[in-house]
Scaffold this active site. Structure first.
Site, PDB file in Angstrom:
ATOM      1  N   GLN A  64      37.708  61.424  33.403  1.00  0.00           N
ATOM      2  CA  GLN A  64      38.468  60.388  32.691  1.00  0.00           C
ATOM      3  C   GLN A  64      37.949  60.150  31.284  1.00  0.00           C
ATOM      4  O   GLN A  64      38.572  59.428  30.498  1.00  0.00           O
ATOM      5  CB  GLN A  64      38.422  59.088  33.483  1.00  0.00           C
ATOM      6  CG  GLN A  64      37.051  58.433  33.537  1.00  0.00           C
ATOM      7  CD  GLN A  64      37.010  57.255  34.471  1.00  0.00           C
ATOM      8  OE1 GLN A  64      37.008  57.415  35.695  1.00  0.00           O
ATOM      9  NE2 GLN A  64      36.964  56.060  33.908  1.00  0.00           N
ATOM     10  N   CYS A  70      39.951  55.061  35.918  1.00  0.00           N
ATOM     11  CA  CYS A  70      39.441  55.584  37.189  1.00  0.00           C
ATOM     12  C   CYS A  70      40.431  55.382  38.338  1.00  0.00           C
ATOM     13  O   CYS A  70      40.617  56.270  39.177  1.00  0.00           O
ATOM     14  CB  CYS A  70      38.105  54.948  37.526  1.00  0.00           C
ATOM     15  SG  CYS A  70      38.167  53.143  37.656  1.00  0.00           S
ATOM     16  N   HIS A 364      35.174  50.034  39.862  1.00  0.00           N
ATOM     17  CA  HIS A 364      35.446  51.469  39.725  1.00  0.00           C
ATOM     18  C   HIS A 364      36.180  51.954  40.965  1.00  0.00           C
ATOM     19  O   HIS A 364      35.942  51.463  42.080  1.00  0.00           O
ATOM     20  CB  HIS A 364      34.119  52.218  39.573  1.00  0.00           C
ATOM     21  CG  HIS A 364      34.260  53.666  39.202  1.00  0.00           C
ATOM     22  ND1 HIS A 364      35.044  54.109  38.160  1.00  0.00           N
ATOM     23  CD2 HIS A 364      33.703  54.786  39.749  1.00  0.00           C
ATOM     24  CE1 HIS A 364      34.954  55.431  38.068  1.00  0.00           C
ATOM     25  NE2 HIS A 364      34.154  55.861  39.027  1.00  0.00           N
ATOM     26  N   ASN A 385      34.178  61.653  42.289  1.00  0.00           N
ATOM     27  CA  ASN A 385      34.238  60.790  41.118  1.00  0.00           C
ATOM     28  C   ASN A 385      35.159  61.417  40.075  1.00  0.00           C
ATOM     29  O   ASN A 385      35.708  62.507  40.278  1.00  0.00           O
ATOM     30  CB  ASN A 385      32.832  60.575  40.551  1.00  0.00           C
ATOM     31  CG  ASN A 385      32.689  59.279  39.790  1.00  0.00           C
ATOM     32  OD1 ASN A 385      33.682  58.663  39.385  1.00  0.00           O
ATOM     33  ND2 ASN A 385      31.462  58.847  39.581  1.00  0.00           N
TER      34      ASN A 385
END
Length: 444
Positions: A64, A70, A364, A385
């Site tokens: 990102q 996110c 997040h 992630n």
């Protein structure tokens, strides 16, 4: 009555500090290396090795970059896993810039509508101050992306690639919020001057045109139709012509997003379990899907995630990633740092206390792609992630089960995995509306 700190007290504090030998050991380490580096627990990193009994094949991670997308990346990643497997496409990504454009555009309209709805309240009212503090931002919730996709569809990344402003969003956010606050002045004044709804609508339409222009200049123009070509993993060239963002979603993803529900674990006194919640002033698409959460206890929460993983489907989830986690090794564990020992301070709070007192909230969103079950109990979880492949294990993190208990707040689950009693709760229109500043309204 207030009482000042005396010089004599300071002398006592200093003497007591130097009377404890461990304080001086910590002082030398922390002054040289900082608090966290001096407190890192290698045993925790060894224990949380990246090996899992259930491990979905999800490919390379995305990045990102310097943006707060996110939640968007995590959701689109769950879709691209399906596309990659079904259509045999390697290194495939959906356009985060496309959904970013429409989210920004819709958030502007959502802000205007809320400014008009609160126009009779004073500037010092908490709601108006809340709106003006951050008119819009990059963050969001799962249901907000659902609202975007249901209205605008989705496109491959090659059709609307990243731009400077999508990858480094601070600048565009600054100028968007500057304009939105200026427009708030105009809209509130029009209401106070008793302008007609038609006059206000005309001015708002002009404002939205300017927002569209700003976004198109910074992010590019979203496509109405496009051709999509790719070479599959067998080396076969494929071409799909005359697609729209909606038809692409239907053909390549096809999930009924109404089947998915946000499940939270918020063990605070004001949020009884097995009940639905929404948050006032939280959303992006006016008239679109409302953000709703089903609050359950932590054991139910984890069982739902495990059941979905066992069925081969990754899980979107939201957490407080900055708590007790390492960015380089990618370990999130309650014992990865021994800060209390280093500083000789007890930092222990319950999950409910952290939420109630502003110590923690969702910051997040990522994707759960695996879990390690020992005697059918989770010990650690595999996390995809969206920070690129230079952190963790090629971009994947490990989350201990204890850390999930303490710092994970939200997962998204297909309703087919809910037991009958929870399905009934989701289907009923019995929803408690939380205040705009409630921690469950935090944007990932």
């Amino acid at each position: 009555m207030s009482k000042e700190i005396s010089i004599e007290q300071i002398k006592q504090f200093n003497n007591k500090y130097h009377s404890v030998p461990s304080h001086l050991i910590s002082q030398r380490a922390v002054m040289k290396n900082g608090i966290l580096a001096s407190s890192e627990n290698q045993a925790s990193i060894v224990k949380n090795n990246p090996v899992f009994s259930i491990d979905l094949d999800t490919g390379d991670v995305s990045n990102q970059k310097q943006s707060g997308r996110c939640w968007m990346f995590a959701a689109l990643n769950t879709f691209r896993h399906q596309i990659s497997q079904t259509f045999h496409i390697k290194d495939f990504e959906l356009s985060q810039n496309y959904t970013f454009f429409w989210d920004k555009f819709e958030k502007a309209n959502y802000f205007y509508e809320n400014i008009l709805a609160t126009s009779n309240e004073s500037l010092t009212s908490r709601k108006v101050a809340f709106l003006l503090q951050t008119p819009q931002q990059d963050g969001g919730q799962w249901d907000m992306l659902v609202a975007i996709i249901q209205k605008y569809g989705i496109v491959p990344k090659q059709i609307m690639p990243e731009t400077f402003s999508s990858s480094q969003s601070r600048e565009i956010n600054d100028f968007l919020n500057k304009k939105l606050r200026k427009d708030a002045v105009t809209l509130r004044k029009m209401v106070s001057d008793s302008k007609t709804s038609e006059e206000i609508a005309q001015v708002k339409e002009r404002m939205l045109q300017e927002i569209y222009n700003l976004l198109a200049t910074s992010l590019g123009t979203p496509p109405d139709s496009f051709d999509f070509s790719y070479v599959d993993t067998d080396g076969n060239y494929q071409l799909k012509q005359n697609l729209t963002p909606q038809s692409f979603y239907d053909e390549f993803i096809g999930r009924d997003l109404a089947d998915y529900v946000s499940v939270i674990n918020a063990p605070t006194a004001d949020k009884p379990y097995n009940h639905m919640y929404s948050v006032e002033l939280l959303g992006n698409v006016v008239g679109g899907k409302e953000v709703r959460h089903l609050n359950v206890d932590i054991e139910t929460f984890k069982k739902l995630a495990i059941d979905q993983l066992k069925a081969g489907e990754a899980v979107w989830y939201g957490c407080d990633v900055g708590q007790s986690s390492t960015k380089d090794s990618g370990v999130m564990a309650t014992d990865v740092y021994s800060v209390s020992e280093t500083l000789d301070i007890d930092y222990q709070m319950t999950k409910a206390e952290r939420l109630d007192y502003g110590e923690s909230l969702m910051t997040h969103a990522m994707v759960i792609t695996g879990v390690d079950l020992v005697d059918d109990k989770p010990t650690k979880w595999k996390i995809e992630n969206s920070w690129g492949d230079k952190v963790g294990t090629k971009g994947y993190f490990v989350m201990s089960d204890d850390w999930l208990n303490e710092y994970t707040y939200q997962i998204v689950i297909n309703k087919k995995f809910l037991p009958a009693e929870l399905k009934d709760i989701v289907e009923k229109d019995d929803v408690t509306v939380l205040a705009p500043w409630d921690p469950m309204g935090a944007l990932a």
